[in-house]
Design a protein around this motif. Structure first.
Motif, short mmCIF file in Angstrom:
data_model
loop_
_atom_site.label_atom_id
_atom_site.label_comp_id
_atom_site.label_asym_id
_atom_site.label_seq_id
_atom_site.Cartn_x
_atom_site.Cartn_y
_atom_site.Cartn_z
N PHE A 57 0.82 -1.21 0.00
CA PHE A 57 0.00 0.00 0.00
C PHE A 57 0.86 1.26 0.00
CE2 PHE A 57 -3.26 -3.00 1.41
CZ PHE A 57 -4.30 -2.60 0.59
N ARG A 58 2.18 1.09 -0.15
CA ARG A 58 3.13 2.20 -0.25
C ARG A 58 3.05 3.16 0.93
NH1 ARG A 58 1.00 2.80 -5.86
NH2 ARG A 58 1.95 1.11 -6.99
N ASP A 59 2.76 2.64 2.11
CA ASP A 59 2.66 3.44 3.33
C ASP A 59 1.67 4.61 3.19
OD1 ASP A 59 4.58 1.76 4.32
OD2 ASP A 59 6.21 3.19 4.19
N ASP A 60 0.72 4.48 2.29
CA ASP A 60 -0.24 5.56 2.00
C ASP A 60 -1.53 5.34 2.79
OD1 ASP A 60 -1.96 7.44 0.94
OD2 ASP A 60 -1.44 7.02 -1.15
N GLN A 61 -1.82 6.25 3.72
CA GLN A 61 -2.99 6.10 4.57
C GLN A 61 -4.30 6.13 3.77
OE1 GLN A 61 -2.82 8.95 7.77
NE2 GLN A 61 -0.84 8.19 8.47
N SER A 62 -4.35 6.92 2.70
CA SER A 62 -5.59 6.97 1.91
C SER A 62 -5.82 5.65 1.18
CB SER A 62 -5.55 8.14 0.93
OG SER A 62 -4.51 7.98 -0.01
N ARG A 63 -4.76 4.98 0.74
CA ARG A 63 -4.91 3.66 0.11
C ARG A 63 -5.41 2.64 1.13
NH1 ARG A 63 -1.72 2.71 -4.81
NH2 ARG A 63 -0.69 4.65 -5.34
N LEU A 64 -4.84 2.70 2.35
CA LEU A 64 -5.28 1.78 3.40
C LEU A 64 -6.74 2.05 3.78
CD1 LEU A 64 -2.06 1.78 5.56
CD2 LEU A 64 -3.06 -0.20 4.46
N ALA A 65 -7.13 3.32 3.87
CA ALA A 65 -8.51 3.67 4.18
C ALA A 65 -9.45 3.18 3.07
CB ALA A 65 -8.66 5.17 4.37
N GLY A 66 -8.99 3.30 1.83
CA GLY A 66 -9.79 2.80 0.71
C GLY A 66 -9.97 1.29 0.79
N ALA A 67 -8.93 0.59 1.21
CA ALA A 67 -9.02 -0.87 1.35
C ALA A 67 -10.00 -1.24 2.46
CB ALA A 67 -7.65 -1.46 1.64
N ILE A 68 -9.98 -0.50 3.56
CA ILE A 68 -10.92 -0.76 4.66
C ILE A 68 -12.35 -0.51 4.20
CG2 ILE A 68 -11.67 0.09 6.92
CD1 ILE A 68 -8.65 0.56 7.50
N THR A 69 -12.57 0.60 3.49
CA THR A 69 -13.90 0.91 2.96
C THR A 69 -14.37 -0.19 2.02
OG1 THR A 69 -13.45 3.26 3.14
CG2 THR A 69 -15.25 2.61 1.67
N TYR A 70 -13.47 -0.65 1.18
CA TYR A 70 -13.79 -1.72 0.24
C TYR A 70 -14.20 -2.99 0.99
CZ TYR A 70 -13.02 -5.59 -2.97
OH TYR A 70 -13.16 -6.73 -3.70
N LEU A 71 -13.42 -3.38 2.00
CA LEU A 71 -13.75 -4.59 2.76
C LEU A 71 -15.09 -4.46 3.48
CD1 LEU A 71 -10.29 -5.54 4.30
CD2 LEU A 71 -11.57 -6.78 2.55
N ARG A 72 -15.35 -3.31 4.03
CA ARG A 72 -16.63 -3.10 4.72
C ARG A 72 -17.80 -3.17 3.74
NH1 ARG A 72 -14.61 1.67 8.62
NH2 ARG A 72 -13.83 0.33 10.29
N GLY A 73 -17.59 -2.66 2.55
CA GLY A 73 -18.66 -2.62 1.56
C GLY A 73 -18.92 -3.94 0.88
N THR A 74 -17.98 -4.87 0.95
CA THR A 74 -18.17 -6.16 0.27
C THR A 74 -18.36 -7.31 1.24
OG1 THR A 74 -15.79 -6.50 0.16
CG2 THR A 74 -16.83 -5.45 -1.74
N THR A 75 -18.41 -7.03 2.51
CA THR A 75 -18.57 -8.09 3.50
C THR A 75 -20.03 -8.20 3.89
OG1 THR A 75 -16.35 -7.64 4.33
CG2 THR A 75 -17.81 -8.91 5.75
N GLN A 126 -23.01 -9.07 6.20
CA GLN A 126 -23.14 -9.10 7.65
C GLN A 126 -24.54 -9.51 8.05
OE1 GLN A 126 -21.91 -5.32 9.16
NE2 GLN A 126 -19.87 -5.49 8.28
N ARG A 127 -24.62 -10.22 9.18
CA ARG A 127 -25.92 -10.61 9.71
C ARG A 127 -26.52 -9.42 10.44
NH1 ARG A 127 -25.38 -16.17 12.88
NH2 ARG A 127 -26.33 -14.75 14.36
N VAL A 128 -27.78 -9.14 10.16
CA VAL A 128 -28.47 -8.03 10.81
C VAL A 128 -29.69 -8.60 11.54
CG1 VAL A 128 -29.71 -5.87 10.45
CG2 VAL A 128 -27.69 -6.40 9.06
N LEU A 129 -29.85 -8.25 12.80
CA LEU A 129 -30.98 -8.70 13.60
C LEU A 129 -32.21 -7.89 13.16
CD1 LEU A 129 -31.98 -10.41 16.00
CD2 LEU A 129 -31.44 -8.45 17.46
N ILE A 130 -33.21 -8.58 12.58
CA ILE A 130 -34.42 -7.87 12.15
C ILE A 130 -35.60 -8.14 13.09
CG2 ILE A 130 -33.76 -7.74 9.74
CD1 ILE A 130 -35.61 -10.14 9.22
N HIS A 131 -35.50 -9.17 13.90
CA HIS A 131 -36.52 -9.52 14.89
C HIS A 131 -35.84 -10.41 15.91
CE1 HIS A 131 -40.66 -9.84 16.20
NE2 HIS A 131 -40.57 -11.16 16.24
N PRO A 132 -36.23 -10.42 17.15
CA PRO A 132 -35.54 -11.27 18.13
C PRO A 132 -35.38 -12.70 17.63
CG PRO A 132 -37.16 -9.90 19.23
CD PRO A 132 -37.34 -9.69 17.76
N GLY A 133 -34.14 -13.11 17.51
CA GLY A 133 -33.82 -14.47 17.06
C GLY A 133 -33.84 -14.63 15.55
#
Length: 169
Positions: free
Chosen positions: A125-143, A145-152
């Motif tokens: 990532f060439r020690d570039d914080q914006s590249r690392l932030a972009g990678a984190i955003t990418y991972l969050r957007g493509t993962t 996730q289970r969301v609780l919509i009603h108990p259980g």
């Protein structure tokens, strides 16, 4: 009889003896296919080099003292101190026994001791914080996730891109 060397004789550059050709290491880059020094002189030169670098053979130590001093301007004492400050683990992921010195490529300052994967990741990532932030955003957007919509009751949350996970995963 003449004292001139035969075609099968070769003088050692260091000790100037003329040992048998079997006493020379092979070297395909040399015209004759053999090293310039006999095996005895080569071993002595290698040992002197080891002593000069702090007595630590480079093949056995992941971070030779001479290398640390030349490359990062720190000695084994500073390396060990940094590692102790980190609790003996990688500064990023916490893996045991990290061996790679992380440094800022612009300033040359040492930041910490990392494991192979974390050190390589930062380098990619060439020690570039914006590249690392972009990678984190990418991972969050493509993962997914289970969301609780009603108990259980959970539902897989649809990411911004990607496909749902396969039933086997």
């Amino acid at each position: 009889m003449s004292d001139s060397p035969r075609a099968t004789d070769k003088p050692c550059r260091e000790c100037e003896r003329v040992p048998p050709l079997t006493e020379f290491h092979r070297n395909r880059r040399r015209a004759g296919g053999l090293a310039l020094d006999c095996k005895t002189c080569a071993a002595a030169r290698s040992e002197a080099s080891r002593r000069k670098q702090g007595g630590v053979p480079q093949r056995r130590s992941p971070t030779p003292v001479g290398y640390l001093r030349r490359r990062y301007g720190i000695g084994q004492k500073e390396f060990d101190q940094l590692l102790a400050e980190q609790g003996g683990v990688c500064a990023i992921c916490g893996a045991a026994e990290p061996q790679h010195v992380d440094h800022d490529h612009r300033t040359g300052w040492v930041r910490g001791i990392l494991c192979f994967n974390c050190n390589g990741g930062l380098g990619q990532f060439r020690d570039d914080q914006s590249r690392l932030a972009g990678a984190i955003t990418y991972l969050r957007g493509t993962t997914w996730q289970r969301v609780l919509i009603h108990p259980g009751v959970y539902q897989m949350c649809s990411p911004t891109r990607g496909r749902p996970p396969s039933p086997s995963s």
